[in-house]
Design a protein around this motif. Structure first.
Motif, PDB file in Angstrom:
ATOM      1  N   LEU A 312       0.831  -1.196   0.000  1.00 36.80           N
ATOM      2  CA  LEU A 312       0.000   0.000   0.000  1.00 36.80           C
ATOM      3  C   LEU A 312       0.873   1.255   0.000  1.00 36.80           C
ATOM      4  CD1 LEU A 312      -2.763  -0.927   2.618  1.00 36.80           C
ATOM      5  CD2 LEU A 312      -2.891  -1.122   0.136  1.00 36.80           C
ATOM      6  N   TYR A 313       1.916   1.237   0.818  1.00 34.16           N
ATOM      7  CA  TYR A 313       2.794   2.400   0.939  1.00 34.16           C
ATOM      8  C   TYR A 313       3.476   2.705  -0.393  1.00 34.16           C
ATOM      9  CZ  TYR A 313       6.581   5.383   2.608  1.00 34.16           C
ATOM     10  OH  TYR A 313       7.468   6.426   2.781  1.00 34.16           O
ATOM     11  N   ASP A 314       4.027   1.684  -1.013  1.00 29.57           N
ATOM     12  CA  ASP A 314       4.782   1.912  -2.249  1.00 29.57           C
ATOM     13  C   ASP A 314       3.877   2.420  -3.365  1.00 29.57           C
ATOM     14  OD1 ASP A 314       7.464   1.603  -3.509  1.00 29.57           O
ATOM     15  OD2 ASP A 314       6.355   0.291  -4.859  1.00 29.57           O
ATOM     16  N   ALA A 315       2.614   2.018  -3.327  1.00 25.04           N
ATOM     17  CA  ALA A 315       1.670   2.454  -4.357  1.00 25.04           C
ATOM     18  C   ALA A 315       1.029   3.801  -4.037  1.00 25.04           C
ATOM     19  CB  ALA A 315       0.586   1.402  -4.540  1.00 25.04           C
ATOM     20  N   GLY A 316       1.286   4.358  -2.854  1.00 23.70           N
ATOM     21  CA  GLY A 316       0.644   5.604  -2.463  1.00 23.70           C
ATOM     22  C   GLY A 316      -0.825   5.436  -2.119  1.00 23.70           C
ATOM     23  N   THR A 317      -1.228   4.222  -1.792  1.00 25.24           N
ATOM     24  CA  THR A 317      -2.625   3.932  -1.468  1.00 25.24           C
ATOM     25  C   THR A 317      -2.939   4.382  -0.045  1.00 25.24           C
ATOM     26  OG1 THR A 317      -2.551   2.024  -2.936  1.00 25.24           O
ATOM     27  CG2 THR A 317      -4.344   2.090  -1.345  1.00 25.24           C
ATOM     28  N   ARG A 318      -4.117   4.995   0.140  1.00 19.86           N
ATOM     29  CA  ARG A 318      -4.519   5.439   1.472  1.00 19.86           C
ATOM     30  C   ARG A 318      -5.049   4.264   2.283  1.00 19.86           C
ATOM     31  NH1 ARG A 318      -4.149   8.878  -3.046  1.00 19.86           N
ATOM     32  NH2 ARG A 318      -4.377  11.057  -2.451  1.00 19.86           N
ATOM     33  N   LEU A 319      -4.843   4.328   3.591  1.00 16.83           N
ATOM     34  CA  LEU A 319      -5.292   3.284   4.511  1.00 16.83           C
ATOM     35  C   LEU A 319      -6.160   3.902   5.594  1.00 16.83           C
ATOM     36  CD1 LEU A 319      -5.073   0.341   5.728  1.00 16.83           C
ATOM     37  CD2 LEU A 319      -3.151   1.247   7.069  1.00 16.83           C
ATOM     38  N   VAL A 320      -7.301   3.283   5.838  1.00 17.98           N
ATOM     39  CA  VAL A 320      -8.128   3.605   6.993  1.00 17.98           C
ATOM     40  C   VAL A 320      -8.321   2.304   7.767  1.00 17.98           C
ATOM     41  CG1 VAL A 320     -10.348   4.507   7.801  1.00 17.98           C
ATOM     42  CG2 VAL A 320      -9.320   5.418   5.709  1.00 17.98           C
ATOM     43  N   ALA A 321      -8.112   2.340   9.079  1.00 20.21           N
ATOM     44  CA  ALA A 321      -8.159   1.090   9.829  1.00 20.21           C
ATOM     45  C   ALA A 321      -8.625   1.317  11.256  1.00 20.21           C
ATOM     46  CB  ALA A 321      -6.776   0.425   9.843  1.00 20.21           C
TER      47      ALA A 321
END
Length: 374
Positions: A312-321
């Motif tokens: 997720l980090y390498d792709a620039g994807t946002r995370l909500v958890a």
């Protein structure tokens, strides 16, 4: 020519970076390699065809602790290097590509599948930049040594970053003695550069935002649901399936570029890098509910969570958890606790205003909601 160092100094002058002697020293090393790549480039035209090619320069293996700026410097180098054919890729994604190519070569009944794969990679890239090298899989450990040797023999220059020095790779791994020749190859054929800096710059960029919600509680469940509704304009998404290497990856809820999972959906199942890469290709935001506190006996779940966050980090994807513990308390002890230190740092950065501030039409509503003003 000092393109890498110049770009670094411009960022420092603009206030985007804090001047750091360790980073500056590595930038100078990368500049020297960029010059060597230009000097040894194949000559075009008829003259170049009959001229004996110059030997390729030595690659670089850059290692240092989490958050010291290794990826940033390598990206500056990749942008500046005039190497013709060049490729920058995260190590996980690179190995998945290699495994897919090896599978195809075996289907063509190649006696030595690595040889045609190495030839194809060498034709595609004279310069190969691999970010975040780590070896945690016996299959990767058995492949990477022969692959690197074949690539180097065909003139490919490799630059890689890692949190570990070469002799720390695949530490305590199964049949590690079979991996030792690869370490010797790195030490013989690449310049090993330590990025020595006392500062974890990721932590310096972090400002708390309500995207990683702790502890597990009805209140935080409601807050996560509120974020979902604000971003997707719907209370419940639709289940979808993603194609991953000829099989299906089920996404329990999907809507408006967002995917929603329970932790067990992603990390208690036998998933890997291809699955997580497929998620980043299909979705801009990933919601993960109920991340538990993991004990030492849950090393497989911890390993998958590390890989998920890396991807997720390498792709620039946002995370909500939602999580039972803040990042530092999720997996404090166990077989992959060392790798988890990077995960902690990345989870902190992924809550920052800078991470969420990247403009995207459907994300604007949530970005405005999350980014606090001083």
């Amino acid at each position: 020519m000092a393109a890498v160092l110049d770009a670094y100094e411009r960022r420092c002058a603009a206030g985007a970076l804090r001047p750091d002697a360790g980073q500056r020293a590595v930038a100078a090393k990368l500049d020297a390699l960029a010059v060597a790549l230009t000097d040894t480039a194949p000559q075009p035209g008829l003259f170049g065809r009959f001229r004996k090619p110059a030997p390729p320069p030595r690659g670089l293996y850059i290692h240092g602790e989490v958050g010291r700026g290794k990826t940033m410097l390598m990206d500056l180098f990749h942008a500046a290097a005039e190497a013709g054919r060049k490729r920058r890729v995260h190590f996980h994604a690179f190995m998945q590509d290699v495994h897919a190519r090896l599978h195809a070569a075996r289907q063509d009944h190649a006696q030595d599948a690595i040889a045609p794969v190495a030839r194809a990679l060498a034709q595609e890239s004279r310069l190969l930049c691999l970010d975040e090298m780590q070896i945690a899989d016996i299959a990767d450990a058995m492949i990477i040594g022969r692959l690197f040797e074949a690539l180097m023999a065909q003139g490919v220059v490799i630059v890689t970053t890692s949190n570990l020095p070469p002799d720390g790779l695949y530490r305590d791994g199964l049949n590690r003695q079979l991996f030792l020749p690869f370490i010797a190859l790195i030490e013989e054929r690449m310049d090993i550069v330590a990025l020595d800096s006392p500062v974890d710059y990721r932590l310096g960029r972090v400002r708390a935002h309500e995207t990683f919600l702790t502890p597990l509680s009805p209140e935080n469940d409601a807050r996560l649901q509120d974020l979902w509704v604000r971003l997707t304009d719907t209370g419940t998404g639709m289940p979808v399936n993603l194609e991953v290497l000829g099989r299906k990856l089920r996404v329990p809820q999907a809507a408006a570029g967002c995917a929603r999972f329970h932790f067990d959906d992603l990390c208690a199942q036998p998933l890997g890098a291809p699955d997580y890469l497929a998620l980043t290709a299909a979705f801009r935001v990933v919601f993960v509910e109920r991340v538990p506190a993991l004990g030492p006996d849950q090393r497989n779940e911890a390993r998958r969570f590390v890989l998920l966050i890396d991807t997720l980090y390498d792709a620039g994807t946002r995370l909500v958890a939602t999580s039972a513990q803040p990042p530092e308390g999720i997996y404090p002890a166990g077989d992959h606790a060392f790798e988890f230190e990077r995960t902690v740092s990345r989870l902190r950065e992924m809550q920052s205003a800078a991470w969420w501030g990247k403009k995207s039409s459907k994300l604007d509503v949530l970005v405005k909601f999350l980014v606090r003003k001083d």
